[in-house]
Design a protein around this motif. Structure first.
Motif, mmCIF file in Angstrom:
data_model
loop_
_atom_site.group_PDB
_atom_site.id
_atom_site.type_symbol
_atom_site.label_atom_id
_atom_site.label_comp_id
_atom_site.label_asym_id
_atom_site.label_seq_id
_atom_site.Cartn_x
_atom_site.Cartn_y
_atom_site.Cartn_z
ATOM 1 N N ILE A 65 4.158 43.553 45.990
ATOM 2 C CA ILE A 65 5.608 43.310 46.060
ATOM 3 C C ILE A 65 6.068 42.225 45.096
ATOM 4 O O ILE A 65 7.252 42.078 44.860
ATOM 5 C CB ILE A 65 6.093 42.961 47.495
ATOM 6 N N TYR A 66 5.124 41.467 44.562
ATOM 7 C CA TYR A 66 5.514 40.456 43.569
ATOM 8 C C TYR A 66 4.761 40.709 42.266
ATOM 9 O O TYR A 66 3.551 40.899 42.263
ATOM 10 C CB TYR A 66 5.205 39.031 44.061
ATOM 11 N N THR A 67 5.505 40.706 41.173
ATOM 12 C CA THR A 67 4.899 40.883 39.849
ATOM 13 C C THR A 67 5.210 39.646 39.011
ATOM 14 O O THR A 67 6.374 39.236 38.942
ATOM 15 C CB THR A 67 5.485 42.130 39.157
ATOM 16 N N THR A 68 4.191 39.077 38.392
ATOM 17 C CA THR A 68 4.420 37.880 37.568
ATOM 18 C C THR A 68 5.288 38.257 36.361
ATOM 19 O O THR A 68 5.168 39.350 35.797
ATOM 20 C CB THR A 68 3.087 37.293 37.059
ATOM 21 N N THR A 69 6.162 37.319 35.984
ATOM 22 C CA THR A 69 7.046 37.577 34.835
ATOM 23 C C THR A 69 6.562 36.839 33.595
ATOM 24 O O THR A 69 6.997 37.113 32.485
ATOM 25 C CB THR A 69 8.486 37.124 35.138
ATOM 26 N N ASP A 70 5.683 35.880 33.813
ATOM 27 C CA ASP A 70 5.126 35.083 32.718
ATOM 28 C C ASP A 70 3.683 34.789 33.046
ATOM 29 O O ASP A 70 3.206 35.182 34.099
ATOM 30 C CB ASP A 70 5.876 33.737 32.618
ATOM 31 N N LEU B 239 8.003 21.526 46.006
ATOM 32 C CA LEU B 239 7.919 22.828 46.660
ATOM 33 C C LEU B 239 7.395 23.887 45.710
ATOM 34 O O LEU B 239 7.751 23.914 44.525
ATOM 35 C CB LEU B 239 9.311 23.237 47.164
ATOM 36 N N ALA B 240 6.529 24.760 46.240
ATOM 37 C CA ALA B 240 5.993 25.862 45.449
ATOM 38 C C ALA B 240 6.324 27.165 46.163
ATOM 39 O O ALA B 240 6.117 27.281 47.371
ATOM 40 C CB ALA B 240 4.477 25.722 45.314
ATOM 41 N N PRO B 241 6.836 28.161 45.435
ATOM 42 C CA PRO B 241 7.173 29.431 46.083
ATOM 43 C C PRO B 241 5.918 30.197 46.502
ATOM 44 O O PRO B 241 4.932 30.242 45.758
ATOM 45 C CB PRO B 241 7.933 30.205 45.003
ATOM 46 N N GLN B 242 5.980 30.790 47.684
ATOM 47 C CA GLN B 242 4.881 31.636 48.149
ATOM 48 C C GLN B 242 5.101 33.006 47.514
ATOM 49 O O GLN B 242 6.228 33.499 47.434
ATOM 50 C CB GLN B 242 4.919 31.702 49.689
ATOM 51 N N ARG B 243 4.012 33.637 47.020
ATOM 52 C CA ARG B 243 4.140 34.899 46.274
ATOM 53 C C ARG B 243 3.352 36.030 46.923
ATOM 54 O O ARG B 243 2.189 35.850 47.316
ATOM 55 C CB ARG B 243 3.598 34.732 44.854
ATOM 56 N N GLY B 244 3.970 37.189 47.008
ATOM 57 C CA GLY B 244 3.306 38.396 47.503
ATOM 58 C C GLY B 244 3.166 38.388 49.015
ATOM 59 O O GLY B 244 3.576 37.440 49.692
ATOM 60 N N LYS B 245 2.579 39.472 49.537
ATOM 61 C CA LYS B 245 2.408 39.592 50.999
ATOM 62 C C LYS B 245 1.469 38.504 51.517
ATOM 63 O O LYS B 245 0.431 38.212 50.916
ATOM 64 C CB LYS B 245 1.782 40.946 51.342
ATOM 65 N N ILE B 246 1.812 37.957 52.650
ATOM 66 C CA ILE B 246 0.928 37.043 53.369
ATOM 67 C C ILE B 246 -0.150 37.884 54.041
ATOM 68 O O ILE B 246 0.157 38.885 54.710
ATOM 69 C CB ILE B 246 1.749 36.237 54.399
ATOM 70 N N CYS B 247 -1.414 37.512 53.842
ATOM 71 C CA CYS B 247 -2.538 38.270 54.408
ATOM 72 C C CYS B 247 -2.965 37.656 55.737
ATOM 73 O O CYS B 247 -2.415 36.647 56.174
ATOM 74 C CB CYS B 247 -3.723 38.258 53.440
ATOM 75 N N MET B 248 -3.968 38.239 56.356
ATOM 76 C CA MET B 248 -4.434 37.725 57.645
ATOM 77 C C MET B 248 -4.955 36.297 57.525
ATOM 78 O O MET B 248 -4.643 35.437 58.344
ATOM 79 C CB MET B 248 -5.541 38.633 58.201
ATOM 80 N N ASP B 249 -5.753 36.040 56.496
ATOM 81 C CA ASP B 249 -6.432 34.751 56.395
ATOM 82 C C ASP B 249 -6.016 33.918 55.195
ATOM 83 O O ASP B 249 -6.517 32.810 55.015
ATOM 84 C CB ASP B 249 -7.950 34.981 56.288
ATOM 85 N N MET B 250 -5.174 34.458 54.353
ATOM 86 C CA MET B 250 -4.814 33.784 53.097
ATOM 87 C C MET B 250 -3.389 34.099 52.699
ATOM 88 O O MET B 250 -2.801 35.077 53.151
ATOM 89 C CB MET B 250 -5.725 34.279 51.960
ATOM 90 N N CYS B 251 -2.915 33.265 51.788
ATOM 91 C CA CYS B 251 -1.664 33.594 51.096
ATOM 92 C C CYS B 251 -1.716 32.949 49.709
ATOM 93 O O CYS B 251 -2.583 32.115 49.441
ATOM 94 C CB CYS B 251 -0.443 33.119 51.873
ATOM 95 N N MET B 252 -0.793 33.329 48.867
ATOM 96 C CA MET B 252 -0.779 32.819 47.494
ATOM 97 C C MET B 252 0.508 32.041 47.234
ATOM 98 O O MET B 252 1.571 32.397 47.741
ATOM 99 C CB MET B 252 -0.882 33.977 46.496
ATOM 100 N N ILE B 253 0.369 30.979 46.435
ATOM 101 C CA ILE B 253 1.558 30.248 46.014
ATOM 102 C C ILE B 253 1.541 30.069 44.497
ATOM 103 O O ILE B 253 0.481 30.111 43.857
ATOM 104 C CB ILE B 253 1.708 28.866 46.694
#
Ligand SMILES: *Cc1c(COP(=O)(O)O)cnc(C)c1O
Length: 389
Positions: free
Chosen positions: A275-280, A311-325
């Motif tokens: 759901i999230y695509t990097t632009t740079d 603050l850092a934006p959270q990116r993409g789906k949140i998973c069961m055990d992890m997420c990305m920022i």
């Protein structure tokens, strides 16, 4: 324990709790008893340590939702009176009596059941009568056409030979809501409650020692409804608009660390569903914090977490055990850097609003695999992990 502590953990600031208690205590005055609501493991803050702090600082009563929660406090040495707000099966009346636990009584049939059980144990059960004045949940109904039967049933309940009706209480439905309608509804609930008490006291010839109704909304907005005891939960933990207005401090800070950092080119899809695509060119941090830790998956791609560089934006789906920022442009945030999920810098209220819910739900959702660190007098006094080891 030590190994898990630097994954995702919560810091419970007992000094903030003490501060909140003192502020609220000063607000209600010395002549009003103070019940701290510590149900649901003290709204996810750890019921034993929270109760110890309240006990040390002079609170009068605690409330939980079940006998298991009450027993946890007793076996950990809490001596204060404890009120169970919810249902307890009659088979447990012996334990209630043995451990000096107060039970809410919500209808006449339960009053009779409890009294009969107490008689078998040869000792009275201490109870608080619950009146339904408009919450439409538990309690003796006494609105409108039900007033007379409500009064009659409560009178019969308090006259049960093996019940000691120490208190009577009701619960507000909209005391924390703004507006004239909520004010009128709360006023009406209060008047109905006091009318009902007057009628029962007259009819039964008995006086209730502790009359109480004031939850967080009422403590903040209707101090004139304190009666003999106030009963806040959320305010004690320092969340919500009223807490801010009263100068209260958030008790829980939820933290995690950056476990991995990777740099992706533009056009890279992040996490499940893409759901999230990097632009740079993008520097993405992986955090060991997912929905099984209590993160809300509905916040995916919509929230921010607090790093040492803001603050850092959270990116993409949140998973069961992890997420990305997204750590692009934050060179000082590296593997091992601490991230505040919510706390003083990233208020839980903000995440709650984004998730379409209330702060209560976020703090209660912190799961048992997230260890707690308790802080008192500015020092770590204990660490706790709820997993069976
Ligand atoms: C949970 C609860 C409270 C505390 O509510 P807050 O909004 O957290 O203050 C008080 N009374 C009853 C009966 C409750 O169930």
């Amino acid at each position: 324990m030590e190994s898990t502590l630097k994954r995702t953990w919560s810091e419970i600031d007992l000094d903030a709790l003490k501060h909140n208690y003192k502020v609220l205590r000063a607000r209600v005055g010395e002549n009003v008893k103070f019940l701290g609501v510590v149900k649901a493991d003290a709204y996810g803050h750890g019921a034993v340590e929270v109760s110890r702090t309240l006990e040390e600082n002079g609170a009068d009563y605690l409330a939980v939702s079940s006998i298991d929660e009450a027993m946890e406090l007793r076996v950990n040495g809490i001596k204060m009176p404890i009120l169970i707000l919810g249902h307890t099966p009659k088979e447990q009346v012996g334990r209630l009596i043995e451990y000096d636990i107060t039970q809410a009584v919500t209808c006449l049939s339960k009053a009779k059941e409890y009294s009969n059980e107490a008689e078998r144990h040869g000792k009275p059960l201490k109870v608080h009568i619950k009146v339904d004045t408009g919450m439409s949940r538990l309690g003796f109904l006494c609105e409108g056409q039900y007033f007379d039967t409500g009064v009659q049933n409560i009178t019969e309940a308090v006259n049960e030979p093996f019940l000691n009706a120490e208190g009577i209480f009701t619960h507000f439905a909209v005391s924390d809501e703004p507006g004239e309608e909520a004010l009128e509804y709360t006023k009406h609930q209060f008047r109905l409650f006091t009318d009902c008490i007057d009628a029962v006291e007259k009819k039964s010839g008995k006086k209730f020692e502790i009359k109480h109704c004031a939850n967080t909304g009422a403590v903040a907005k209707y101090p004139e409804y304190s009666l003999d005891m106030v009963r806040p939960g959320l305010l004690l933990y320092g969340y919500g608009e009223f807490a801010k207005d009263l100068g209260l401090r958030p008790v829980m800070t939820l933290k995690t660390v950056v476990s991995t950092i990777k740099i992706y080119p533009a056009g890279t899809k992040i996490s499940y569903g893409g759901i999230y695509t990097t632009t740079d060119t993008t520097r993405i941090g992986v955090l060991p914090y997912g929905y099984a830790d209590g993160f809300f998956r509905c916040l995916s791609n919509r929230c921010e977490l607090y790093t040492t560089e803001g603050l850092a934006p959270q990116r993409g789906k949140i998973c069961m055990d992890m997420c990305m920022i997204d750590l692009t442009g934050k060179p000082g945030v590296d593997i091992g850097s601490e991230i505040e999920i919510f706390g003083v810098h990233n208020p839980v209220e903000k995440l709650a609003e984004l998730a379409g819910t209330i702060p209560y739900e976020l703090v209660c959702a912190v799961s048992k695999r997230v260890p707690r660190t308790y802080i008192k007098d500015g020092r770590i006094i204990g660490k706790e992990l709820m997993l069976r080891m």
